[in-house]
Design an enzyme around this catalytic site. Structure first.
Site, PDB file in Angstrom:
ATOM      1  N   GLU A  46       5.984  -2.436   3.326  1.00  0.00           N
ATOM      2  CA  GLU A  46       5.059  -2.712   2.234  1.00  0.00           C
ATOM      3  C   GLU A  46       6.302  -3.379   1.892  1.00  0.00           C
ATOM      4  O   GLU A  46       6.700  -4.515   1.045  1.00  0.00           O
ATOM      5  CB  GLU A  46       5.721  -1.371   0.783  1.00  0.00           C
TER       6      GLU A  46
ATOM      7  N   ASP B 214       1.426   3.790  -5.811  1.00  0.00           N
ATOM      8  CA  ASP B 214       2.019   5.542  -5.548  1.00  0.00           C
ATOM      9  C   ASP B 214       2.497   4.567  -3.951  1.00  0.00           C
ATOM     10  O   ASP B 214       4.173   5.269  -3.505  1.00  0.00           O
ATOM     11  CB  ASP B 214       1.289   6.217  -4.812  1.00  0.00           C
TER      12      ASP B 214
ATOM     13  N   PHE C 274      -2.066   1.109  -3.605  1.00  0.00           N
ATOM     14  CA  PHE C 274      -1.831   1.724  -4.500  1.00  0.00           C
ATOM     15  C   PHE C 274      -0.532   1.605  -4.900  1.00  0.00           C
ATOM     16  O   PHE C 274      -0.133   1.884  -4.342  1.00  0.00           O
ATOM     17  CB  PHE C 274      -2.647   3.498  -4.107  1.00  0.00           C
TER      18      PHE C 274
ATOM     19  N   HIS D 180      -1.821   9.301  -5.074  1.00  0.00           N
ATOM     20  CA  HIS D 180      -3.214   7.858  -5.026  1.00  0.00           C
ATOM     21  C   HIS D 180      -3.253   8.140  -6.532  1.00  0.00           C
ATOM     22  O   HIS D 180      -4.015   7.786  -6.883  1.00  0.00           O
ATOM     23  CB  HIS D 180      -3.735   8.599  -4.810  1.00  0.00           C
TER      24      HIS D 180
END
Length: 659
Positions: A398, A423, A421, A465
């Protein structure tokens, strides 16, 4: 030290000598200015100049370099004006950051340099993004990015190398191995012997060079660059060197054994190269004196110019305005009256597809978004239409992918990064908060990146999630945050976010994907960012909310027939529509701020405080917040329902109405 001049001419060697001497002479002057209090901090590169200079001189002038603390030679080799550079060091407005950041924490697109942030590792992925843009445009270019041996311990190092290897990006990762991360020796940083051991693990070539030999650095980088321009791929170069001063001047060098200084002073990159050129009769003492005098005069003149410039005068409006790249959004209306019933998820997909058609420079990146279409199937079929170059599956990196978005922006591209997600965005937090958000304020480089955030609870998905984490980003100047509640707004706001040159966090509630439908325009259109929407009108109470809260409020209004509500859908959380909030407060005098996020630290507290400060005389009762419990999101459905604010909403509404 052995210098192998190969086929290089006397003029080329002299050019290298002038280039390596200039940063040394500037540094010696800076150390005097530091003692005089005319610069506040200095990270010395004395002993490491050959790496910066050799690398910069080896590349073409329009190829990007991403330097660190000790890479003054990159800036001088790229002919950055010294008066502006010194103004930067002194915090003057005529510097590259208008006094907002220090030393090399800036970039200059004119000179094809992107400077560092203090977190070190994140800039490695920015280099990946610049290289990806070149690759997409089929330009035979290379990008070079620096890392220290200490900074290479960060996860960003792994992510950047991994993505560069997988995507075949033309990046040179230059590792300056000087033996220490601040005071921590390499023996306490890592267990491998050499950074060249890392290359094969990633499937990339790795070389080790003498970082104090400017000819070797220049020749190695030149050959590597020539190779990967023709055959794009990353290369890791480990430059073994030593810094002769502390990490920065205040830290000193007491932690370094004296014998290391005695060893490395004999390898001084400036002194040894100068002696070699004198011995080879490439340089004479007369020429040497002339070169030194010329550089000295250039330095002194630039210092005089920078010193005569006053410190900046604070201008609140300018400071606020420069957080964002200016955009006067012109809301685009659909070209025809054609409308189709679409689910929330279809509206998002519609916006992405039409924006891909509208902006050829737009690239989508995310885990499983290509052939698989993403876990929520938002991008299903996109690969067939737009190809894998523009619809890119990413490794589970990410941070790197977000940094690549900034690098793409440097090269004029747009990026959409999908968090699988919301999160998972925590793994890329530093890139968003410290790189994307602050870049325009610091040196005028916008980050044209939209981060899609599938968010929210209610599906029994547990703590990792289901989070509503929009408040993390609402607190961060430089970002924009939008959160639609309807298919119409989902499409219009996503189109607007992709149009906007600033970084936008786009939240989309997962439970709305296939539960909410609406007839929306088939054509491309936008919704104004920062503008709230009054979705229901009433007289007794104002519910200010967004996302799923809009639907909870509408459901309660249907159930309660003895009172009517204004339901104000904020739609945008940064910026948020203060005038619309004031108008509804003035109308009803009673206010509930509702959101799915936890109570403490949620945006509801900010809105409630603003109402109390600016609309107190309009109130007929206390502003009340309704939010989720201050716990993690539980997995089991009964626990999750207790966590969510929906079942507490009626009680709070009745209490406010009866106040």
């Amino acid at each position: 030290m052995n210098f192998n001049r190969k086929e290089y001419t006397d003029d080329e060697l002299l050019a290298l000598y002038k280039a390596i001497l200039k940063p040394r002479m500037i540094e010696e002057r800076m150390l005097v200015l530091l003692r005089q209090g005319k610069v506040s901090k200095w990270f010395s590169g004395i002993g490491q100049e050959a790496i910066s200079v050799g690398a910069a001189m080896a590349l073409e002038s329009d190829e990007y370099i991403l330097p660190l603390h000790r890479n003054l030679g990159v800036f001088t080799s790229r002919q950055v004006p010294l008066d502006k550079l010194f103004a930067q060091f002194q915090g003057k407005k005529t510097g590259f950051t208008k006094g907002r950041d220090r030393s090399f924490h800036f970039g200059s697109n004119e000179h094809h340099i992107v400077g560092m942030i203090s977190h070190l590792g994140p800039q490695l992925a920015v280099a990946d993004g610049i290289a990806l843009a070149d690759l997409l445009e089929q330009k035979e270019k290379v990008t070079l990015v620096f890392s220290g041996d200490g900074g290479a311990s960060e996860g960003d190092f792994h992510e950047a190398l991994n993505v560069a290897a997988v995507w075949g990006l033309p990046v040179i990762f230059m590792i300056e191995n000087n033996g220490y991360g601040l005071s921590t020796p390499n023996s306490e940083q890592f267990k491998f012997r050499h950074f060249t051991d890392k290359g094969p693990a990633y499937g990339i070539d790795a070389l080790q060079i003498d970082g104090n030999n400017v000819v070797e650095v220049f020749d190695t980088v030149r050959q590597a660059a020539d190779s990967i321009r023709k055959s794009p791929r990353p290369i890791l170069i480990e430059a073994v060197t030593f810094r002769m001063r502390g990490h920065e001047e205040a830290s000193g060098t007491k932690y370094v054994p004296q014998e290391l200084f005695e060893k490395w002073v004999k390898k001084d990159p400036v002194v040894t190269f100068e002696k070699y050129l004198l011995d080879e009769l490439v340089l004479t003492q007369k020429t040497l004196d002339s070169i030194r005098e010329e550089i000295k005069q250039e330095i002194e003149q630039a210092l005089e110019t920078a010193g005569a410039t006053p410190l900046p005068e604070a201008d609140q409006q300018e400071e606020l305005a420069d957080m964002y790249k200016p955009i006067e959004q012109q809301v685009i209306q659909p070209a025809t009256d054609a409308r189709t019933e679409k689910r929330f998820v279809d509206a998002i997909s519609d916006a992405l597809r039409q924006s891909m058609e509208r902006y050829p420079e737009l690239v989508l990146m995310g885990q499983d978004i290509a052939e698989y279409g993403g876990v929520f199937k938002v991008t299903e079929g996109f690969v067939e239409t737009f190809g894998k170059e523009r619809v890119r599956n990413t490794p589970l990196c990410e941070s790197a992918i977000l940094g690549i978005g900034l690098g793409m922006s440097v090269r004029g591209k747009k990026s959409m990064v999908e968090m699988q997600f919301a999160d998972f965005v925590s793994s890329g937090f530093s890139q968003i908060i410290n790189n994307l958000a602050k870049s325009h304020y610091r040196w005028g480089q916008h980050a044209d990146v939209v981060v899609r955030m599938p968010t929210g609870a209610g599906a029994a998905a547990g703590p990792f999630h289901s989070q509503s984490n929009e408040a993390w980003f609402v607190h961060t100047p430089g970002l924009k945050v939008v959160y639609p509640s309807s298919p119409y707004d989902a499409k219009g706001l996503l189109n607007a976010a992709l149009e906007d040159p600033n970084p936008v966090m786009y939240f989309e509630h997962k439970l709305l994907y296939r539960a909410v439908s609406q007839e929306i325009p088939d054509d491309y259109y936008t919704v104004e960012i920062g503008k709230a929407n009054l979705v229901a009108s009433g007289d007794d109470l104002s519910i200010i909310t967004y996302g799923m809260g809009v639907h909870w409020a509408k459901q309660l209004q249907q159930e309660m027939t003895d009172a009517t509500f204004d339901i104000l859908d904020l739609r945008s959380l940064l910026p948020w529509d203060k005038e619309a909030v004031r108008a509804t407060v003035a109308k009803t005098g009673r206010v509930i701020v509702l959101h799915e996020d936890t109570l403490t630290g949620g945006i509801g507290g900010e809105i409630a405080a603003w109402i109390a400060e600016n609309c107190f005389e309009l109130l007929d009762g206390p502003v009340t917040r309704v939010a989720s419990l201050d716990t993690a999101v539980p997995f089991s459905p009964p626990l999750e329902q207790e966590f969510l604010p929906k079942q507490r909403l009626r009680q709070k509404v009745e209490a406010v109405l009866n106040f």
